[in-house]
Design a protein around this motif. Structure first.
Motif, PDB file in Angstrom:
ATOM      1  N   ALA A   1       0.925  -1.068  -0.221  1.00 23.39           N
ATOM      2  CA  ALA A   1       0.066   0.203   0.069  1.00 23.39           C
ATOM      3  C   ALA A   1       0.785   1.340   0.284  1.00 23.39           C
ATOM      4  O   ALA A   1       1.862   0.919   0.559  1.00 23.39           O
ATOM      5  N   ILE A   2       0.325   2.288  -0.717  1.00 22.71           N
ATOM      6  CA  ILE A   2       1.618   2.895  -1.353  1.00 22.71           C
ATOM      7  C   ILE A   2       0.871   4.280  -0.919  1.00 22.71           C
ATOM      8  O   ILE A   2       0.315   4.476  -2.084  1.00 22.71           O
ATOM      9  N   ALA A   3       1.322   5.404  -0.491  1.00 21.19           N
ATOM     10  CA  ALA A   3       0.141   7.034  -0.505  1.00 21.19           C
ATOM     11  C   ALA A   3       1.610   7.609  -1.464  1.00 21.19           C
ATOM     12  O   ALA A   3       2.391   8.063  -0.819  1.00 21.19           O
ATOM     13  N   LEU A   4       0.946   8.323  -2.197  1.00 24.35           N
ATOM     14  CA  LEU A   4       1.830   8.845  -3.433  1.00 24.35           C
ATOM     15  C   LEU A   4       1.379  10.951  -2.918  1.00 24.35           C
ATOM     16  O   LEU A   4       0.766  10.736  -3.344  1.00 24.35           O
ATOM     17  N   VAL A   5       3.123  11.774  -2.193  1.00 21.71           N
ATOM     18  CA  VAL A   5       1.944  12.055  -2.109  1.00 21.71           C
ATOM     19  C   VAL A   5       2.832  13.811  -2.592  1.00 21.71           C
ATOM     20  O   VAL A   5       4.493  13.387  -2.828  1.00 21.71           O
ATOM     21  N   ILE A   6       2.932  14.418  -4.111  1.00 20.39           N
ATOM     22  CA  ILE A   6       3.687  15.241  -4.481  1.00 20.39           C
ATOM     23  C   ILE A   6       3.077  16.609  -4.420  1.00 20.39           C
ATOM     24  O   ILE A   6       2.384  17.340  -4.094  1.00 20.39           O
ATOM     25  N   ASP A   7       4.304  17.458  -3.529  1.00 22.13           N
ATOM     26  CA  ASP A   7       4.272  19.114  -3.760  1.00 22.13           C
ATOM     27  C   ASP A   7       3.680  19.610  -5.742  1.00 22.13           C
ATOM     28  O   ASP A   7       3.938  19.530  -6.501  1.00 22.13           O
ATOM     29  N   ARG A   8       3.089  20.180  -5.325  1.00 15.62           N
ATOM     30  CA  ARG A   8       2.513  21.218  -6.271  1.00 15.62           C
ATOM     31  C   ARG A   8       3.174  22.417  -5.880  1.00 15.62           C
ATOM     32  O   ARG A   8       2.169  23.493  -7.386  1.00 15.62           O
ATOM     33  N   SER A   9       4.046  22.332  -5.588  1.00 15.55           N
ATOM     34  CA  SER A   9       3.681  24.267  -5.034  1.00 15.55           C
ATOM     35  C   SER A   9       4.211  25.059  -6.514  1.00 15.55           C
ATOM     36  O   SER A   9       4.674  24.754  -7.238  1.00 15.55           O
ATOM     37  N   GLY A  10       3.889  26.624  -6.434  1.00 16.88           N
ATOM     38  CA  GLY A  10       4.360  27.658  -7.547  1.00 16.88           C
ATOM     39  C   GLY A  10       6.840  26.917  -7.920  1.00 16.88           C
ATOM     40  O   GLY A  10       6.532  26.692  -8.931  1.00 16.88           O
ATOM     41  N   SER A  11       6.713  26.932  -6.851  1.00 14.43           N
ATOM     42  CA  SER A  11       8.318  26.916  -7.072  1.00 14.43           C
ATOM     43  C   SER A  11       8.434  25.311  -8.368  1.00 14.43           C
ATOM     44  O   SER A  11       9.725  25.076  -8.586  1.00 14.43           O
ATOM     45  N   MET A  12       7.186  24.797  -7.859  1.00 11.57           N
ATOM     46  CA  MET A  12       7.829  23.088  -8.370  1.00 11.57           C
ATOM     47  C   MET A  12       7.433  23.101 -10.304  1.00 11.57           C
ATOM     48  O   MET A  12       7.410  22.026 -11.207  1.00 11.57           O
ATOM     49  N   ALA A  13       6.784  24.643 -10.412  1.00  8.91           N
ATOM     50  CA  ALA A  13       6.599  24.739 -12.016  1.00  8.91           C
ATOM     51  C   ALA A  13       7.773  23.842 -12.955  1.00  8.91           C
ATOM     52  O   ALA A  13       8.508  24.400 -12.194  1.00  8.91           O
ATOM     53  N   GLY A  14       7.059  23.696 -13.942  1.00  8.94           N
ATOM     54  CA  GLY A  14       7.783  23.548 -15.232  1.00  8.94           C
ATOM     55  C   GLY A  14       8.170  22.149 -15.076  1.00  8.94           C
ATOM     56  O   GLY A  14       7.906  21.124 -14.814  1.00  8.94           O
ATOM     57  N   GLN A  15       9.510  21.969 -15.376  1.00  2.00           N
ATOM     58  CA  GLN A  15      10.554  20.831 -15.160  1.00  2.00           C
ATOM     59  C   GLN A  15      10.273  19.962 -14.435  1.00  2.00           C
ATOM     60  O   GLN A  15       9.897  18.475 -13.904  1.00  2.00           O
ATOM     61  N   PRO A  16      10.145  20.552 -13.003  1.00  2.00           N
ATOM     62  CA  PRO A  16      10.899  19.745 -11.488  1.00  2.00           C
ATOM     63  C   PRO A  16       9.031  18.938 -11.100  1.00  2.00           C
ATOM     64  O   PRO A  16       8.861  18.004 -11.513  1.00  2.00           O
ATOM     65  N   LEU A  17       7.888  20.060 -11.671  1.00  5.61           N
ATOM     66  CA  LEU A  17       6.622  19.204 -11.558  1.00  5.61           C
ATOM     67  C   LEU A  17       6.370  18.307 -12.465  1.00  5.61           C
ATOM     68  O   LEU A  17       6.431  17.035 -12.671  1.00  5.61           O
ATOM     69  N   ALA A  18       6.834  18.791 -13.622  1.00  6.62           N
ATOM     70  CA  ALA A  18       6.996  16.926 -15.360  1.00  6.62           C
ATOM     71  C   ALA A  18       7.497  16.326 -14.601  1.00  6.62           C
ATOM     72  O   ALA A  18       7.279  15.249 -15.156  1.00  6.62           O
ATOM     73  N   GLU A  19       8.891  16.682 -13.938  1.00  5.63           N
ATOM     74  CA  GLU A  19      10.040  15.571 -13.562  1.00  5.63           C
ATOM     75  C   GLU A  19       9.284  14.629 -12.620  1.00  5.63           C
ATOM     76  O   GLU A  19       8.765  12.721 -12.232  1.00  5.63           O
ATOM     77  N   ALA A  20       8.379  15.076 -11.550  1.00  6.24           N
ATOM     78  CA  ALA A  20       7.469  14.282 -10.282  1.00  6.24           C
ATOM     79  C   ALA A  20       6.505  13.595 -10.831  1.00  6.24           C
ATOM     80  O   ALA A  20       6.180  12.381 -10.490  1.00  6.24           O
ATOM     81  N   LYS A  21       5.979  14.244 -11.985  1.00 10.02           N
ATOM     82  CA  LYS A  21       4.761  13.570 -12.275  1.00 10.02           C
ATOM     83  C   LYS A  21       5.142  11.604 -12.862  1.00 10.02           C
ATOM     84  O   LYS A  21       4.950  10.645 -13.333  1.00 10.02           O
ATOM     85  N   ARG A  22       5.991  12.346 -13.562  1.00  9.52           N
ATOM     86  CA  ARG A  22       6.825  10.857 -14.397  1.00  9.52           C
ATOM     87  C   ARG A  22       7.471   9.749 -13.683  1.00  9.52           C
ATOM     88  O   ARG A  22       6.825   8.860 -14.007  1.00  9.52           O
ATOM     89  N   CYS A  23       7.756  10.678 -12.362  1.00 13.75           N
ATOM     90  CA  CYS A  23       8.731   9.249 -11.269  1.00 13.75           C
ATOM     91  C   CYS A  23       6.760   9.205 -10.612  1.00 13.75           C
ATOM     92  O   CYS A  23       7.227   7.593 -10.544  1.00 13.75           O
ATOM     93  N   ALA A  24       6.164   9.832 -10.864  1.00 13.93           N
ATOM     94  CA  ALA A  24       4.569   8.892 -10.069  1.00 13.93           C
ATOM     95  C   ALA A  24       3.800   8.146 -11.032  1.00 13.93           C
ATOM     96  O   ALA A  24       3.683   6.647 -10.635  1.00 13.93           O
ATOM     97  N   GLU A  25       4.043   8.647 -12.129  1.00 14.20           N
ATOM     98  CA  GLU A  25       3.414   7.555 -12.908  1.00 14.20           C
ATOM     99  C   GLU A  25       4.572   5.997 -13.218  1.00 14.20           C
ATOM    100  O   GLU A  25       4.235   4.963 -14.162  1.00 14.20           O
TER     101      GLU A  25
END
Length: 449
Positions: A51-75
């Motif tokens: 059982a895994i809970a994925l908790v992802i920061d989507r704050s403004g500093s994550m805009a652009g590549q950081p959020l894109a890579e975070a989503k890629r890791c989640a996938e």
């Protein structure tokens, strides 16, 4: 999973020197190794549901590549889970939103769509996001592995922000069987908080220097979770009256027991015990002195409690001449060097925090000379020197802290050789590699000068 196979895990105690000196107080350093057997045939197919809970920061500093890579890791995490595994998804900025409740994954299409729809937002309620992830797993039945995986690139600046209180809550949830691993991104997140959460929460701590470095830590943890032999390991130590015991690794401790890292088939978890043995505890020369007894308990991947066989260490009481003729055990010495290097990095990091770069340079130069005989430690220090030359304080602080932590709590290959070879390390599972830079993937870091 067959509990009998887990019970074939062995506990080995090895002193640095196989004896104590008559007529004086002694300091005895002992390497404890908890060694897993080789993986049984078909163990991957037998893995119990997770059982895994994925908790992802989507704050403004994550805009652009950081959020894109975070989503890629989640996938990627979703792709590694099985239809019967449970997954919950949480996003947070200054507000917390549960995108998907803790339910069996199925084909993962709905969860992937939820991840893809995450967009950047405001500030960082890190505690609120983590807590919602933990609470989501609180509804999952059974005693199998339950882990919150938290990813953030920033400081906790909304909601509860006190690191000690947050870490204490992580420990409370870990006592209920819900553990926490943390992933920091970049140079602005609070590494003290992220490491403290994972340390108290019974999970692992990782970071990526850049968004492109994030994937390898996720691969590392998921590969470990897919090969678990035992988890929630606890070490209890008993010594004769008057003998003082220190765990040199500075491992977390609750209720009189030290926490060892979860470990995999074919690997070993380890700790170094430093025993202060007063002369009054010693029997006559030529007889054996019992120094310590240890017991290790844990859980199988599906949650069954396991108590390993108790192990003790006795060594002969020798004259000074006979003791001085003994050779130091090479493996014990190497692990002690790693721990000494971890302490050195902690001191160097403190100097960097004060902006004393000349002192940092001097201390790194001294450490490089002191530990030149250990190839892995030498490669880590070479990487630190190259980072220190840039005078990038946030990057240096993070790399030093994560490297110091890894030197203290890493899993080792059960039959680890004395030499460090980059080519040989690349053949190992990711969770057993002795990396030179914790924030860089092996593909990104390249040779260390």
């Amino acid at each position: 999973m067959d509990e009998y196979l887990c019970l074939s895990t062995t506990v080995v105690l090895t002193p640095r020197r196989a004896g104590v000196v008559d007529g004086r107080d002694n300091v005895v350093e002992v390497l404890l190794r908890v060694q897993a057997p080789d993986a049984p045939a078909g163990h991957a197919a037998q893995r119990p549901p997770q059982a895994i809970a994925l908790v992802i920061d989507r704050s403004g500093s994550m805009a652009g590549q950081p959020l894109a890579e975070a989503k890629r890791c989640a996938e990627y995490v979703i792709s590694r889970l099985r239809p019967t595994d449970t997954l919950s998804l949480v996003q947070f900025d200054d507000r917390v939103r549960r995108l998907w409740p803790a339910q069996p994954l199925g084909d993962g299409s709905v969860q992937r769509a939820a991840v893809e729809a995450i967009t950047e937002g405001g500030s960082t309620n890190l505690h609120g996001g983590w807590l919602d992830g933990a609470e989501s797993l609180g509804t999952v039945a059974g005693h199998g592995l339950k882990r919150v995986i938290l990813l953030s690139d920033g400081q906790a600046n909304q909601g509860l922000t006190d690191p000690a209180k947050i870490a204490a809550q992580c420990a409370q949830w870990a006592s209920r069987g819900i553990t926490t691993s943390t992933y920091g991104l970049g140079h602005q997140f609070n590494e003290e908080l992220m490491i403290a959460m994972a340390r108290a929460g019974g999970g692992s701590s990782y970071y990526g220097d850049t968004a492109a470095d994030l994937m390898e830590p996720f691969e590392r943890e998921l590969e470990l979770l897919g090969n678990l032999c035992l988890r929630e390991l606890r070490l209890a130590v008993q010594a004769p009256d008057g003998v003082e015991v220190q765990v040199v690794n500075d491992l977390p401790r609750t209720e009189g027991q030290w926490h060892l890292p979860d470990f995999a088939w074919g690997a070993e978890a380890w700790a170094v015990l430093r025993l202060k043995v007063p002369v009054t505890s010693l029997p006559p020369v030529g007889t054996a002195a019992t120094l310590v007894r240890v017991s290790v308990s844990g859980r199988t991947p599906d949650g069954e409690a396991v108590q390993l066989e108790r192990t003790g260490l006795s060594v002969p009481v020798l004259s000074a001449g006979s003791f001085n003729a003994l050779a130091d055990d090479e493996l014990v010495t190497r692990r002690l060097i790693e721990l000494a290097a971890a302490d050195a990095l902690t001191r160097i990091r403190a100097a960097a925090a004060r902006g004393r770069w000349k002192e940092v340079d001097r201390m790194l130069e001294e450490a490089s000379r002191q530990f030149a005989g250990n190839e892995w430690v030498a490669s880590v220090l070479a990487a630190m020197r190259s980072i220190a030359e840039t005078r990038e304080i946030e990057r240096a602080m993070k790399e030093m802290m994560y490297s110091s932590t890894r030197l203290r709590d890493r899993l080792a290959l059960r039959e680890e050789g004395l030499q460090f070879s980059v080519d040989d390390e690349a053949q190992l599972p990711t969770f057993l590699r002795r990396k030179r830079m914790q924030g860089k993937s092996d593909k990104q870091s390249g040779p260390t000068a």
